[in-house]
Design a protein around this motif. Sequence first.
Motif, PDB file in Angstrom:
ATOM      1  N   ASN A 182       0.828  -1.249  -0.166  1.00  0.00           N
ATOM      2  CA  ASN A 182       0.020   0.023  -0.087  1.00  0.00           C
ATOM      3  C   ASN A 182       0.954   1.086   0.049  1.00  0.00           C
ATOM      4  OD1 ASN A 182      -2.488  -1.319   2.341  1.00  0.00           O
ATOM      5  ND2 ASN A 182      -2.529  -1.609   0.056  1.00  0.00           N
ATOM      6  N   LEU A 183       1.904   1.366   0.886  1.00  0.00           N
ATOM      7  CA  LEU A 183       2.677   2.578   1.123  1.00  0.00           C
ATOM      8  C   LEU A 183       3.571   2.520  -0.257  1.00  0.00           C
ATOM      9  CD1 LEU A 183       3.416   2.050   4.885  1.00  0.00           C
ATOM     10  CD2 LEU A 183       2.359   3.958   3.965  1.00  0.00           C
ATOM     11  N   GLY A 184       4.320   1.792  -0.409  1.00  0.00           N
ATOM     12  CA  GLY A 184       5.212   1.642  -1.598  1.00  0.00           C
ATOM     13  C   GLY A 184       4.491   1.810  -2.840  1.00  0.00           C
ATOM     14  N   HIS A 205      11.661  17.746   6.541  1.00  0.00           N
ATOM     15  CA  HIS A 205      10.519  17.278   7.223  1.00  0.00           C
ATOM     16  C   HIS A 205      10.087  18.167   8.353  1.00  0.00           C
ATOM     17  CE1 HIS A 205      11.007  13.579   4.811  1.00  0.00           C
ATOM     18  NE2 HIS A 205      12.105  13.512   5.244  1.00  0.00           N
ATOM     19  N   VAL A 206       9.180  18.649   8.113  1.00  0.00           N
ATOM     20  CA  VAL A 206       8.710  19.851   9.264  1.00  0.00           C
ATOM     21  C   VAL A 206       7.158  19.624   9.808  1.00  0.00           C
ATOM     22  CG1 VAL A 206       8.146  21.587   7.616  1.00  0.00           C
ATOM     23  CG2 VAL A 206       8.564  22.248   9.937  1.00  0.00           C
ATOM     24  N   ALA A 207       6.322  18.938   9.004  1.00  0.00           N
ATOM     25  CA  ALA A 207       5.187  18.257   9.094  1.00  0.00           C
ATOM     26  C   ALA A 207       5.549  17.192  10.017  1.00  0.00           C
ATOM     27  CB  ALA A 207       4.324  18.089   7.830  1.00  0.00           C
ATOM     28  N   PRO A 208       4.528  16.685  10.716  1.00  0.00           N
ATOM     29  CA  PRO A 208       4.945  15.855  11.887  1.00  0.00           C
ATOM     30  C   PRO A 208       4.832  14.384  11.347  1.00  0.00           C
ATOM     31  CG  PRO A 208       2.706  16.289  11.938  1.00  0.00           C
ATOM     32  CD  PRO A 208       3.214  17.481  11.058  1.00  0.00           C
ATOM     33  N   LEU A 209       5.974  13.870  11.631  1.00  0.00           N
ATOM     34  CA  LEU A 209       6.129  12.437  10.841  1.00  0.00           C
ATOM     35  C   LEU A 209       4.946  11.224  10.998  1.00  0.00           C
ATOM     36  CD1 LEU A 209       9.778  12.137  11.032  1.00  0.00           C
ATOM     37  CD2 LEU A 209       8.754  11.937   9.089  1.00  0.00           C
ATOM     38  N   CYS A 214       3.427  13.388   5.513  1.00  0.00           N
ATOM     39  CA  CYS A 214       4.837  13.593   5.888  1.00  0.00           C
ATOM     40  C   CYS A 214       5.514  12.316   5.549  1.00  0.00           C
ATOM     41  CB  CYS A 214       5.116  14.076   7.149  1.00  0.00           C
ATOM     42  SG  CYS A 214       6.809  14.619   7.310  1.00  0.00           S
ATOM     43  N   LEU A 215       4.926  11.148   6.029  1.00  0.00           N
ATOM     44  CA  LEU A 215       5.663   9.638   5.725  1.00  0.00           C
ATOM     45  C   LEU A 215       5.555   9.504   4.201  1.00  0.00           C
ATOM     46  CD1 LEU A 215       6.436   7.179   7.634  1.00  0.00           C
ATOM     47  CD2 LEU A 215       4.135   6.323   6.878  1.00  0.00           C
ATOM     48  N   THR A 216       4.681  10.209   3.469  1.00  0.00           N
ATOM     49  CA  THR A 216       4.939   9.841   2.071  1.00  0.00           C
ATOM     50  C   THR A 216       6.193  10.507   1.477  1.00  0.00           C
ATOM     51  OG1 THR A 216       2.516   9.596   1.922  1.00  0.00           O
ATOM     52  CG2 THR A 216       3.589  10.040  -0.152  1.00  0.00           C
ATOM     53  N   SER A 217       6.281  11.841   1.902  1.00  0.00           N
ATOM     54  CA  SER A 217       7.378  12.799   1.551  1.00  0.00           C
ATOM     55  C   SER A 217       8.813  11.813   1.921  1.00  0.00           C
ATOM     56  CB  SER A 217       7.421  13.922   2.444  1.00  0.00           C
ATOM     57  OG  SER A 217       8.246  14.910   1.986  1.00  0.00           O
ATOM     58  N   VAL A 251       9.865  20.243  -0.068  1.00  0.00           N
ATOM     59  CA  VAL A 251       9.443  20.375   1.269  1.00  0.00           C
ATOM     60  C   VAL A 251       7.863  20.068   1.186  1.00  0.00           C
ATOM     61  CG1 VAL A 251       8.716  22.625   0.921  1.00  0.00           C
ATOM     62  CG2 VAL A 251       9.131  21.626   3.401  1.00  0.00           C
ATOM     63  N   LEU A 252       7.139  19.246   2.315  1.00  0.00           N
ATOM     64  CA  LEU A 252       5.794  19.258   2.287  1.00  0.00           C
ATOM     65  C   LEU A 252       5.188  20.059   3.342  1.00  0.00           C
ATOM     66  CD1 LEU A 252       2.981  17.625   2.165  1.00  0.00           C
ATOM     67  CD2 LEU A 252       3.795  16.149   3.947  1.00  0.00           C
ATOM     68  N   LEU A 253       4.326  20.679   2.984  1.00  0.00           N
ATOM     69  CA  LEU A 253       3.723  21.797   3.844  1.00  0.00           C
ATOM     70  C   LEU A 253       2.127  21.680   3.915  1.00  0.00           C
ATOM     71  CD1 LEU A 253       5.651  25.029   3.544  1.00  0.00           C
ATOM     72  CD2 LEU A 253       5.920  23.505   5.188  1.00  0.00           C
TER      73      LEU A 253
END
Length: 514
Positions: A182-184, A205-209, A214-217, A251-253
């Motif tokens: 699913n994730l991959g 990574h500044v959004a919460p992991l 953020c996990l996708t980033s 970056v992801l925001l």
Amino acid sequence: MYLTQGLHRAVQQQPDEVMTICGDRRRTFAEVADRVSRFAGALRELGVGESDRVAILAQNSDRYIEYLLAVPWAGAVLNPANTRWSPTEIAYSLIDSDSRVLLVDDAFAETLPVLRELSPCLTTVIHIGDGPAPVDALSYEDLIAAAQPVPDVRRGGAELAGLFYTGGTTGVPKGVMLSHDNLGTSWLGGRASGSLVAQGGRTLHVAPLFHIACLTSWGATLMAGGSHVILPSFDPVTTMTAVQAQQVTDVLLVPTMIQLLVDHPRVAEYDLTSLRSLLYGASPIHKAVLERAMAALPGARFVQAYGMTELAPIATLLTPADHERGLLHSAGRAAPHAEVRIVDPGGVEVQRGTVGEIAVRGGHVMLGYWGKAEETSQALRDGWMHTGDGGYLDGEGYLYIVDRIKDMIVSGGENVYSVEVENALSQHPAVAQCAVIGVPDAKWGERVHAVVVLRSGASVTADELREQAKKFIAGYKAPRSVEFVDTLPISGAGKVLKRVLRATHWGSVDRQVS
């Protein structure tokens, strides 16, 4: 496919390149792989077996990233806790998932006595902070130093990779079961679009992991052999400082972060020209905010991802080319790995341009909800994930989100979608943030109600905002009442908690629609 795959490839191809940058610590791919294999060995010695859940309650750090790799390396299952939750809510997720091991950092060490009391399943706590370990907690660094490395079990495919609890914006949290595939699939599909992180870039990574976005980033960067720059949490100045100092490329925001960054009075003082890609999502963004962001960061390519935790999470992407075309109200088209359609309440696909429920199918669709067979069967029907989001597709297959279906306001027999009203109100220069909800009304059943946060030093009346809205939307959609507040309630995922706003107006009413 398995979560540690990208790390193995990077160790083979670029072992001495920097993988993680966290404060003063820099570690290469080879160093991270060694630490991951040792921590996996430590988990095994602590009795963690295959498919056991291992939880974490912490701010972002390089050790958080090692956790994301070491747990699957040991054959166990990830369970990242929402750092914005109360101890009671966190304990619920620990008990519901039967997580017996918890990693915790300095920021949350004080909550341990309460968590231990509320979570009888919890047997082992591992401290991953920089300060001294709390009483009855094991030291992460001591465990790594003493443990022997173990081989990666390479557990993957359809096997459970992690439990990701929903943010609780619609009721009791549910543990979303996501497999390695699913994730991959979502990570690779995003990369295949050409819109996510570039090969060998440097992602901040500044959004919460703990959040799936953020996990996708992180996952896409791992697969691309990129480096990870980690900040504990979001702050506009520290974010801009990190971009400039570390030459961050990606970056992801979430939208609230974008607004705080581009509207910051010191934004012009920082050199942000290294940014090549800004990925945003997790909640709707108002057109006015997006236009300000694109003007403030002219060198960055903007990408919007629409999805949800249950979709691991990407369903559609609005590419940089789409932004250049001015399609800023759209959520984009189906990502390479996804199929998207709009259905009526019976699950039948509707005509283009007709509003209905967004349904998604593909290898990224969740396995189901942990321990909740009924909720799983309601969401997954005939192979399609029914998102609960309302939207429509245009003739080119572009998706337009109109609202959460449950958030639709029916006023005087007319349907009003809050996103339309919010977009109209946000055009006013005095408005910093706004949220629109339906509240009970004796005449109309429900009336459109706006909750507004004003910019510092700005002023505007309710009548002026109502007239502002009428410039962009039909008169019946304009808010009939306006409430001015200092802040909006925000979830850990950066979403406005509309249920909190509704609660003050509906009180003891049995249902929040009329």
